[in-house]
Design a protein around this motif. Structure first.
Motif, short mmCIF file in Angstrom:
data_model
loop_
_atom_site.label_atom_id
_atom_site.label_comp_id
_atom_site.label_asym_id
_atom_site.label_seq_id
_atom_site.Cartn_x
_atom_site.Cartn_y
_atom_site.Cartn_z
N ILE A 139 0.83 -1.21 0.00
CA ILE A 139 0.00 0.00 0.00
C ILE A 139 0.86 1.25 0.00
O ILE A 139 0.48 2.28 -0.57
N ASP A 140 2.04 1.17 0.59
CA ASP A 140 2.95 2.32 0.61
C ASP A 140 3.41 2.70 -0.79
O ASP A 140 3.87 3.83 -1.02
N LEU A 141 3.28 1.79 -1.74
CA LEU A 141 3.71 2.04 -3.12
C LEU A 141 2.55 2.44 -4.03
O LEU A 141 2.72 2.51 -5.24
N GLY A 142 1.38 2.69 -3.43
CA GLY A 142 0.25 3.12 -4.23
C GLY A 142 -0.66 2.01 -4.69
O GLY A 142 -1.62 2.25 -5.43
N TYR A 143 -0.36 0.79 -4.28
CA TYR A 143 -1.21 -0.35 -4.63
C TYR A 143 -2.27 -0.55 -3.57
O TYR A 143 -2.23 0.03 -2.48
N LYS A 144 -3.22 -1.42 -3.85
CA LYS A 144 -4.23 -1.83 -2.90
C LYS A 144 -3.92 -3.24 -2.41
O LYS A 144 -3.26 -4.02 -3.10
N GLY A 145 -4.44 -3.56 -1.23
CA GLY A 145 -4.27 -4.92 -0.75
C GLY A 145 -4.83 -5.94 -1.71
O GLY A 145 -4.28 -7.04 -1.88
N GLU A 146 -5.91 -5.58 -2.40
CA GLU A 146 -6.55 -6.49 -3.33
C GLU A 146 -5.71 -6.76 -4.58
O GLU A 146 -6.02 -7.67 -5.36
N ASP A 147 -4.62 -6.01 -4.77
CA ASP A 147 -3.76 -6.22 -5.93
C ASP A 147 -2.79 -7.39 -5.75
O ASP A 147 -2.24 -7.89 -6.74
N LEU A 148 -2.57 -7.82 -4.52
CA LEU A 148 -1.57 -8.86 -4.29
C LEU A 148 -1.83 -10.15 -5.07
O LEU A 148 -0.89 -10.72 -5.64
#
Length: 345
Positions: A85-94
């Motif tokens: 998330i710190d990199l601009g992603y969402k948890g759902e992207d993993l």
């Protein structure tokens, strides 16, 4: 261009270099595709999650990686992104980042996979397990093995174990919750799971499916009344600074699969595969121990912020169980006989 295609093209690793997650010389990985990850020498292993570096899940990733690095030395290159998330992603992207080969391994609550693999929704059923020991035995036994096999059959995943997210509890900004009637009309954030959404509808709340990255902004803005998480997540995310009222509801027990890119994992030498399986198996016990301590510490932190924790009486607990009973009848029409039997339904 879709959001997912854009994110994949821009490459999480490029952002990782800014945070120091990969160090110098790793920028080229931004253009690297999954097959190169498998074919390269040394074998590069990118481990990712969505928690701060000092969190039990991050420490557990590091434990796995340290063991692999110590065993194979220069033949492997282990890197970490502790909080995507710190990199601009969402948890759902993993899940898709791993499935597509951008990442090698990650953990994520099983609820996030229910859109892709609906059978996992059975693990979201409320009050499925009576206690932690029963839940762990089930996830380590045939129930967890069957769910893992179904994930592997329907996605490019290799599942090596289950971290414990544990029992979940309700926090809110409005009032103490002792019975479902106290939840009437409350907006509450839930994970992307139809089962979880249905559960809170039956409890009288208004559920909203939201990614973790959206949770705290909504709480700060006052557009969301409640949320549900283990106590340790509630304090890790800072929710306890805004919510005074907490209820030890134990309504869901969730696990987080430790999932690898199957194409990459299956191409590794057998010695690396075997050591990784052993490392994960050992670390599951380690992480569960950390989780127990983190829950205890979180309850103390909630009190320090002026929060109160309602411990339900047996009669109050039963009112929650009774309110969600219709979902079990619905489940019997949704899941196959094998899953229902393993879930004792």
């Amino acid at each position: 261009m879709s959001r997912r295609k854009f994110l994949k093209a821009s490459a999480v690793i490029g952002a990782g270099a800014v945070t120091g997650a990969f160090g110098r010389g790793d920028e080229a990985f931004a253009q690297q595709k999954a097959p190169a990850l498998v074919a390269s020498k040394p074998v590069r292993i990118i481990m990712a999650g969505y928690a701060p570096p000092n969190n039990g899940f991050s420490l557990s990733l590091k434990r796995i990686g340290d063991r692999i690095q110590a065993k194979f030395g220069k033949d492997v290159d282990v890197k970490y992104i502790y909080n995507i998330i710190d990199l601009g992603y969402k948890g759902e992207d993993l899940p898709w980042l791993v499935e597509s080969g951008v990442l090698t391994v990650a953990y994520q609550s099983s609820s996030y996979f229910t859109g892709q693999i609906p059978d996992l929704g059975i693990a979201d059923l409320p009050f499925l397990f009576s206690d932690t020991a029963t839940a762990r035995a089930s996830m380590d036994g045939r129930f967890g093995t069957t769910l893992a096999h179904r994930m592997e059959a329907q996605g490019n995943y290799r599942i090596l174990g289950w971290f414990e997210n544990g029992f979940r509890h309700i926090s809110n900004r409005l009032r103490p919750i002792h019975t479902p009637a106290d939840m009437k009309g409350m907006t509450i954030r839930v994970l992307p799971s139809k089962v979880q959404e249905r559960t809170f509808q039956l409890l009288g709340a208004t559920p909203r499916i939201m990614d973790l990255s959206e949770l705290l902004p909504a709480i700060k803005a006052g557009t969301l009344d409640a949320q549900e998480n283990p106590f340790s997540n509630t304090t890790t995310y800072g929710v306890h600074k805004f919510h005074k009222f907490h209820t030890a509801s134990n309504h869901f027990y969730l696990s987080r699969p430790i999932f690898f890119n199957k194409t990459a994992f299956d191409a590794w030498p057998k010695a690396l595969q075997d050591e990784m399986r052993a490392a994960v198996r050992d670390t599951v016990d380690f992480q569960r121990g950390l989780h127990v301590k983190e829950e205890e510490d979180a309850m103390v932190e909630i009190g320090k912020e002026g929060g109160t924790i309602v411990e339900l009486t047996p009669e109050e607990h039963q009112k929650f169980v009774d309110a969600v009973k219709p979902i079990y009848g619905e489940a019997r029409g949704q899941y196959d006989r094998e899953l229902l039997s393993l879930a004792n339904l």
